[in-house]
Enzyme design. Sequence first.
Site, PDB file in Angstrom:
ATOM      1  N   ASP A 141      50.972  43.747  49.521  1.00  0.00           N
ATOM      2  CA  ASP A 141      49.648  44.352  49.351  1.00  0.00           C
ATOM      3  C   ASP A 141      49.762  45.868  49.523  1.00  0.00           C
ATOM      4  OD1 ASP A 141      48.361  41.945  48.994  1.00  0.00           O
ATOM      5  OD2 ASP A 141      47.441  41.882  50.973  1.00  0.00           O
ATOM      6  N   ARG A 191      50.581  44.076  40.597  1.00  0.00           N
ATOM      7  CA  ARG A 191      49.147  43.767  40.657  1.00  0.00           C
ATOM      8  C   ARG A 191      48.376  45.083  40.565  1.00  0.00           C
ATOM      9  NH1 ARG A 191      47.417  41.869  46.281  1.00  0.00           N
ATOM     10  NH2 ARG A 191      48.470  39.950  45.715  1.00  0.00           N
TER      11      ARG A 191
HETATM   12  P1  FAD Z   1      33.930  45.887  41.199  1.00  0.00           P
HETATM   13  O1  FAD Z   1      33.394  46.870  40.234  1.00  0.00           O
HETATM   14  O2  FAD Z   1      33.949  46.243  42.644  1.00  0.00           O
HETATM   15  O3  FAD Z   1      33.185  44.492  41.061  1.00  0.00           O
HETATM   16  C1  FAD Z   1      32.847  43.902  39.825  1.00  0.00           C
HETATM   17  C2  FAD Z   1      31.947  42.699  40.063  1.00  0.00           C
HETATM   18  O4  FAD Z   1      32.669  41.691  40.771  1.00  0.00           O
HETATM   19  C3  FAD Z   1      30.751  42.976  40.942  1.00  0.00           C
HETATM   20  O5  FAD Z   1      29.661  43.464  40.183  1.00  0.00           O
HETATM   21  C4  FAD Z   1      30.471  41.625  41.544  1.00  0.00           C
HETATM   22  O6  FAD Z   1      29.804  40.801  40.614  1.00  0.00           O
HETATM   23  C5  FAD Z   1      31.857  41.051  41.735  1.00  0.00           C
HETATM   24  N1  FAD Z   1      32.385  41.334  43.086  1.00  0.00           N
HETATM   25  C6  FAD Z   1      33.290  42.274  43.405  1.00  0.00           C
HETATM   26  N2  FAD Z   1      33.590  42.230  44.722  1.00  0.00           N
HETATM   27  C7  FAD Z   1      32.822  41.255  45.242  1.00  0.00           C
HETATM   28  C8  FAD Z   1      32.678  40.720  46.548  1.00  0.00           C
HETATM   29  N3  FAD Z   1      33.368  41.199  47.578  1.00  0.00           N
HETATM   30  N4  FAD Z   1      31.801  39.703  46.737  1.00  0.00           N
HETATM   31  C9  FAD Z   1      31.097  39.190  45.702  1.00  0.00           C
HETATM   32  N5  FAD Z   1      31.198  39.667  44.422  1.00  0.00           N
HETATM   33  C10 FAD Z   1      32.041  40.677  44.196  1.00  0.00           C
HETATM   34  N6  FAD Z   1      42.671  46.318  47.195  1.00  0.00           N
HETATM   35  C11 FAD Z   1      43.584  47.098  47.810  1.00  0.00           C
HETATM   36  O7  FAD Z   1      43.287  48.258  48.134  1.00  0.00           O
HETATM   37  N7  FAD Z   1      44.851  46.625  48.053  1.00  0.00           N
HETATM   38  C12 FAD Z   1      45.259  45.389  47.682  1.00  0.00           C
HETATM   39  O8  FAD Z   1      46.420  45.008  47.923  1.00  0.00           O
HETATM   40  C13 FAD Z   1      44.300  44.549  47.030  1.00  0.00           C
HETATM   41  N8  FAD Z   1      44.649  43.302  46.613  1.00  0.00           N
HETATM   42  C14 FAD Z   1      43.729  42.594  45.870  1.00  0.00           C
HETATM   43  C15 FAD Z   1      44.116  41.350  45.348  1.00  0.00           C
HETATM   44  C16 FAD Z   1      43.256  40.681  44.498  1.00  0.00           C
HETATM   45  C17 FAD Z   1      43.696  39.389  43.921  1.00  0.00           C
HETATM   46  C18 FAD Z   1      41.972  41.222  44.187  1.00  0.00           C
HETATM   47  C19 FAD Z   1      41.042  40.536  43.237  1.00  0.00           C
HETATM   48  C20 FAD Z   1      41.574  42.412  44.731  1.00  0.00           C
HETATM   49  C21 FAD Z   1      42.434  43.091  45.592  1.00  0.00           C
HETATM   50  N9  FAD Z   1      42.049  44.308  46.168  1.00  0.00           N
HETATM   51  C22 FAD Z   1      42.990  45.070  46.815  1.00  0.00           C
HETATM   52  C23 FAD Z   1      40.623  44.722  46.166  1.00  0.00           C
HETATM   53  C24 FAD Z   1      40.303  45.623  44.999  1.00  0.00           C
HETATM   54  O9  FAD Z   1      40.931  46.873  45.165  1.00  0.00           O
HETATM   55  C25 FAD Z   1      38.780  45.852  44.878  1.00  0.00           C
HETATM   56  O10 FAD Z   1      38.297  46.447  46.048  1.00  0.00           O
HETATM   57  C26 FAD Z   1      37.985  44.584  44.624  1.00  0.00           C
HETATM   58  O11 FAD Z   1      38.677  43.682  43.816  1.00  0.00           O
HETATM   59  C27 FAD Z   1      36.643  44.915  43.927  1.00  0.00           C
HETATM   60  O12 FAD Z   1      36.884  45.528  42.696  1.00  0.00           O
HETATM   61  P2  FAD Z   1      36.640  44.830  41.253  1.00  0.00           P
HETATM   62  O13 FAD Z   1      37.769  45.214  40.391  1.00  0.00           O
HETATM   63  O14 FAD Z   1      36.417  43.388  41.426  1.00  0.00           O
HETATM   64  O15 FAD Z   1      35.379  45.582  40.642  1.00  0.00           O
END
Ligand code: FAD
Length: 315
Positions: A141, A191
């Site tokens: 991560d 990722r």
């Molecule tokens: P956004 O624009 O935030 O969300 C798009 C839509 O998704 C929202 O409108 C909503 O409908 C839905 N959504 C998003 N988040 C949520 C929530 N928490 N609850 C409910 N609905 C939600 N970040 C790191 O900094 N380091 C990592 O190692 C890391 N690993 C990850 C691994 C995976 C598999 C995933 C999916 C995310 C990871 N993240 C990590 C988190 C990532 O950086 C984002 O903060 C997170 O995924 C929200 O961004 P988004 O791309 O979904 O878009």
Amino acid sequence: MALLRQPLLALARSARVRELVTTSPVSSGVVRGYVPGETTQAVVGAAADLVDDGLKVTLDFLGEDTTDHARADATVEAYVEVLGQLSARGLARHVEVSVKLSAIGQALPRSERGDGHRVALENARTICRAARNAGTTVTLDMEDHTTTDSTLAILRDLRKDFPETGAVLQAYLHRTEADCRSLAHEGSRVRLCKGAYDEPEEVAYQSRLEVDTSYVRCLKTLLSGQGYPMIATHDPRMIEIACSLANRYGRDQGSYEFQMLYGVRPEEQRRLAASGESVRVYVPYGAEWYGYLMRRLAERPQNLSFFVRSLISKK
Ligand code: FAD
């Protein structure tokens, strides 16, 4: 609502708020939406159910910013145990593990075992070896930007013996497009996420538009490259763009994968899998869920007002 993100991420580091939240019975309902259990047995059961639904899984033993060797060692043991269970239950082909280096010593001060970087590298090696023996892989991560160089250096070292080890890059960092270019080579598992920490404007894009356009530029680099992109987002626009870019660059389904968090858009996870895409669900488990929960609430402040009102009314 976006204004809430920064204070929430700051709260993630407050010991008093942590105590209030983790001892409140109200927390457990919200937590269960994102964390299926605290024990190895519970999480392996949850992983088996997801695999039955045609999904892949990556397991994250919760804990970060570890400040003593004993906790770092206990985290390594937890990973070795869960990897043994995955292998015993025939799940290792579909289930890998994700590791936060700060949970296995990256932030520890220098000791007779070396500095934090060295301790995290050796501990990560132990987990990679256990994963190799089980027949699966590890993804490192990515945490806040002060750790990016150390994490990518550890990745390079690990990959000499365990080239299957995956990395995470965060589209909100200015440096990430260049990091994508260096990691778009054959055999490289990357990722791509938007990024979940509160980062200063010197190093990170601040507006949603800038982060999204950076995400698309990074997607182009990874999908047109030789590696294995892991597209971690719930954003419907990013998913649609990724599908059309994969098509443009002649990528077959299965030569990349989508990743989403446990409990977030589960019907979309199944829809994509049913359309033939590889979809992996990130499943955190364990008792140390506080920092993880705060980052999820920061992404989705609609959950927050319910949560805070319940906390206040109980006190
Ligand atoms: P956004 O624009 O935030 O969300 C798009 C839509 O998704 C929202 O409108 C909503 O409908 C839905 N959504 C998003 N988040 C949520 C929530 N928490 N609850 C409910 N609905 C939600 N970040 C790191 O900094 N380091 C990592 O190692 C890391 N690993 C990850 C691994 C995976 C598999 C995933 C999916 C995310 C990871 N993240 C990590 C988190 C990532 O950086 C984002 O903060 C997170 O995924 C929200 O961004 P988004 O791309 O979904 O878009």
